[in-house]
Design a protein around this motif. Sequence first.
Motif, PDB file in Angstrom:
ATOM      1  N   GLN A  11       0.829  -1.209   0.000  1.00  0.00           N
ATOM      2  CA  GLN A  11       0.000   0.000   0.000  1.00  0.00           C
ATOM      3  C   GLN A  11       0.866   1.263   0.000  1.00  0.00           C
ATOM      4  O   GLN A  11       0.467   2.299  -0.544  1.00  0.00           O
ATOM      5  CB  GLN A  11      -0.922  -0.010   1.215  1.00  0.00           C
ATOM      6  CG  GLN A  11      -2.055  -1.028   1.132  1.00  0.00           C
ATOM      7  CD  GLN A  11      -2.896  -1.041   2.393  1.00  0.00           C
ATOM      8  OE1 GLN A  11      -3.515  -0.026   2.735  1.00  0.00           O
ATOM      9  NE2 GLN A  11      -2.925  -2.170   3.090  1.00  0.00           N
ATOM     10  N   ALA A  12       2.056   1.167   0.612  1.00  0.00           N
ATOM     11  CA  ALA A  12       2.945   2.323   0.688  1.00  0.00           C
ATOM     12  C   ALA A  12       3.517   2.714  -0.674  1.00  0.00           C
ATOM     13  O   ALA A  12       4.087   3.805  -0.815  1.00  0.00           O
ATOM     14  CB  ALA A  12       4.088   2.043   1.664  1.00  0.00           C
ATOM     15  N   VAL A  13       3.374   1.842  -1.684  1.00  0.00           N
ATOM     16  CA  VAL A  13       3.839   2.172  -3.039  1.00  0.00           C
ATOM     17  C   VAL A  13       2.637   2.275  -3.985  1.00  0.00           C
ATOM     18  O   VAL A  13       2.709   1.894  -5.146  1.00  0.00           O
ATOM     19  CB  VAL A  13       4.879   1.150  -3.549  1.00  0.00           C
ATOM     20  CG1 VAL A  13       6.182   1.300  -2.798  1.00  0.00           C
ATOM     21  CG2 VAL A  13       4.359  -0.283  -3.449  1.00  0.00           C
ATOM     22  N   GLY A  34       8.434   3.927   5.328  1.00  0.00           N
ATOM     23  CA  GLY A  34       7.686   4.476   6.458  1.00  0.00           C
ATOM     24  C   GLY A  34       6.620   3.559   7.001  1.00  0.00           C
ATOM     25  O   GLY A  34       5.673   4.009   7.654  1.00  0.00           O
ATOM     26  N   VAL A  35       6.766   2.249   6.754  1.00  0.00           N
ATOM     27  CA  VAL A  35       5.785   1.272   7.242  1.00  0.00           C
ATOM     28  C   VAL A  35       6.180   0.840   8.640  1.00  0.00           C
ATOM     29  O   VAL A  35       7.318   0.430   8.895  1.00  0.00           O
ATOM     30  CB  VAL A  35       5.723   0.059   6.304  1.00  0.00           C
ATOM     31  CG1 VAL A  35       4.778  -1.002   6.853  1.00  0.00           C
ATOM     32  CG2 VAL A  35       5.300   0.487   4.910  1.00  0.00           C
ATOM     33  N   ASP A  36       5.230   0.940   9.571  1.00  0.00           N
ATOM     34  CA  ASP A  36       5.490   0.555  10.956  1.00  0.00           C
ATOM     35  C   ASP A  36       5.862  -0.916  11.060  1.00  0.00           C
ATOM     36  O   ASP A  36       5.415  -1.738  10.236  1.00  0.00           O
ATOM     37  CB  ASP A  36       4.251   0.828  11.812  1.00  0.00           C
ATOM     38  CG  ASP A  36       3.941   2.309  11.937  1.00  0.00           C
ATOM     39  OD1 ASP A  36       4.896   3.099  11.823  1.00  0.00           O
ATOM     40  OD2 ASP A  36       2.767   2.662  12.154  1.00  0.00           O
ATOM     41  N   ASP A  76       9.429  -0.254  -9.029  1.00  0.00           N
ATOM     42  CA  ASP A  76      10.331   0.875  -9.303  1.00  0.00           C
ATOM     43  C   ASP A  76      10.733   0.915 -10.774  1.00  0.00           C
ATOM     44  O   ASP A  76      10.891   2.002 -11.356  1.00  0.00           O
ATOM     45  CB  ASP A  76      11.591   0.773  -8.439  1.00  0.00           C
ATOM     46  CG  ASP A  76      11.336   1.140  -6.994  1.00  0.00           C
ATOM     47  OD1 ASP A  76      10.310   1.792  -6.721  1.00  0.00           O
ATOM     48  OD2 ASP A  76      12.161   0.768  -6.132  1.00  0.00           O
ATOM     49  N   GLU A  77      10.898  -0.257 -11.386  1.00  0.00           N
ATOM     50  CA  GLU A  77      11.362  -0.325 -12.769  1.00  0.00           C
ATOM     51  C   GLU A  77      10.217  -0.331 -13.778  1.00  0.00           C
ATOM     52  O   GLU A  77      10.456  -0.436 -14.984  1.00  0.00           O
ATOM     53  CB  GLU A  77      12.224  -1.579 -12.942  1.00  0.00           C
ATOM     54  CG  GLU A  77      13.518  -1.524 -12.111  1.00  0.00           C
ATOM     55  CD  GLU A  77      14.301  -2.826 -12.115  1.00  0.00           C
ATOM     56  OE1 GLU A  77      13.791  -3.816 -12.707  1.00  0.00           O
ATOM     57  OE2 GLU A  77      15.401  -2.861 -11.538  1.00  0.00           O
ATOM     58  N   PRO A  79       1.140  -1.023  -9.855  1.00  0.00           N
ATOM     59  CA  PRO A  79       0.327  -1.382  -8.693  1.00  0.00           C
ATOM     60  C   PRO A  79      -1.178  -1.186  -8.872  1.00  0.00           C
ATOM     61  O   PRO A  79      -1.971  -1.914  -8.279  1.00  0.00           O
ATOM     62  CB  PRO A  79       0.872  -0.471  -7.590  1.00  0.00           C
ATOM     63  CG  PRO A  79       2.256  -0.138  -8.012  1.00  0.00           C
ATOM     64  CD  PRO A  79       2.213  -0.069  -9.496  1.00  0.00           C
ATOM     65  N   ARG A  80      -1.585  -0.204  -9.679  1.00  0.00           N
ATOM     66  CA  ARG A  80      -3.012   0.064  -9.847  1.00  0.00           C
ATOM     67  C   ARG A  80      -3.614  -0.587 -11.089  1.00  0.00           C
ATOM     68  O   ARG A  80      -4.805  -0.441 -11.353  1.00  0.00           O
ATOM     69  CB  ARG A  80      -3.258   1.581  -9.879  1.00  0.00           C
ATOM     70  CG  ARG A  80      -3.021   2.234  -8.529  1.00  0.00           C
ATOM     71  CD  ARG A  80      -3.530   3.657  -8.475  1.00  0.00           C
ATOM     72  NE  ARG A  80      -3.576   4.117  -7.087  1.00  0.00           N
ATOM     73  CZ  ARG A  80      -4.610   3.942  -6.265  1.00  0.00           C
ATOM     74  NH1 ARG A  80      -5.712   3.338  -6.711  1.00  0.00           N
ATOM     75  NH2 ARG A  80      -4.568   4.373  -5.017  1.00  0.00           N
TER      76      ARG A  80
END
Length: 344
Positions: free
Chosen positions: A18-20, A339-341, A58-59, A64-65
Amino acid sequence: MPELQPLPLANYASRIFQAVDTPKITADLVGQSLVSANLAGHDSHGVIRIVQYLRQIDEGEIRPRARPEIERETPVMVLYNGHRCFGQLGAKVAIEDGIGKARGNAVSVVALKHSGHVGRLGEWVGLAAEEGLIALAYANGGRSGGLVAPFGGAERRMGTNPIAVAIPLKDRPAMLLDFATSAVAEGKVRVAFNSGKEIPEGWALDKNGAPTKNPGDVYDGGMLLPAAGHKGFGLALLTDYLGGILTGAGGPGIPGSILGNGVLFILLNISFFRPVDEFFADGEQIAGRIKGTKPAPGFDEVLMPGEPEARSAASRQKDGIPLDDTTWAEIVEVAEKLGVDPIV
């Protein structure tokens, strides 16, 4: 070596995706699918893939969507274009469509192209078996240049090209075959590499074509060998033609191919061939005869295909999923950067 509970681990994987910019419903699906592979004992297709998927995002190799879209359809077949979606999403949509089509027909055929890595192929044919259907799957790997040498060769030419089959049984886990046509899935080499262990002889050659037991050699220009020599080589080629060429996904050496999977699912509705109760009765005769075989030295019992995975899942659901320190450290590192806990 940490041992992690399945649900928190799946949620952790979901939060990472979800963070990406992955929609939660897709991130949950991917996280659950990866953890289900760990539960089944196939760590090569489990959360070790998180770092790989993030790199592919990233590449631009995974979007993701993205969602799979129907490109061609008849009453008994459908071709999906994944548009570089997560492979787990593409595979789930495809097999569920195939299940629906097979309910009203003797057979259905579903193809998926241009998706990311679909994960453990057995998961998807297993969904069909839960609905009382027989399912076969052929998935080719679109890695540029390939990773597997053909029988008698010493250069990369093919993907690991897994095949999976699931057949429902009445009072047992489905008979489930799921294997790479290479001597081993690439992910198992990665697990050995991360664990600092050697790989067995017969799995790989180094970049000079010499046999090697060092997993690092595979990632330094080396190659995997086909399973069972010419037999695995033949099955790998079959999978390239069915999962890659027929679907339009392409494959190693074919211009325009992208990194990912092309998959062909074939589903059979038992009731169109014979009464289901009769099929189950005969299936039990075969399973019972196999299970009643006297064990060879060094074995406690004979297991049906699918039984080891079912037992592993029961054990790991209770005791937790073991991960090697390197794999876990890599996952935690990418999570922290996003930034994922930490896992809770």
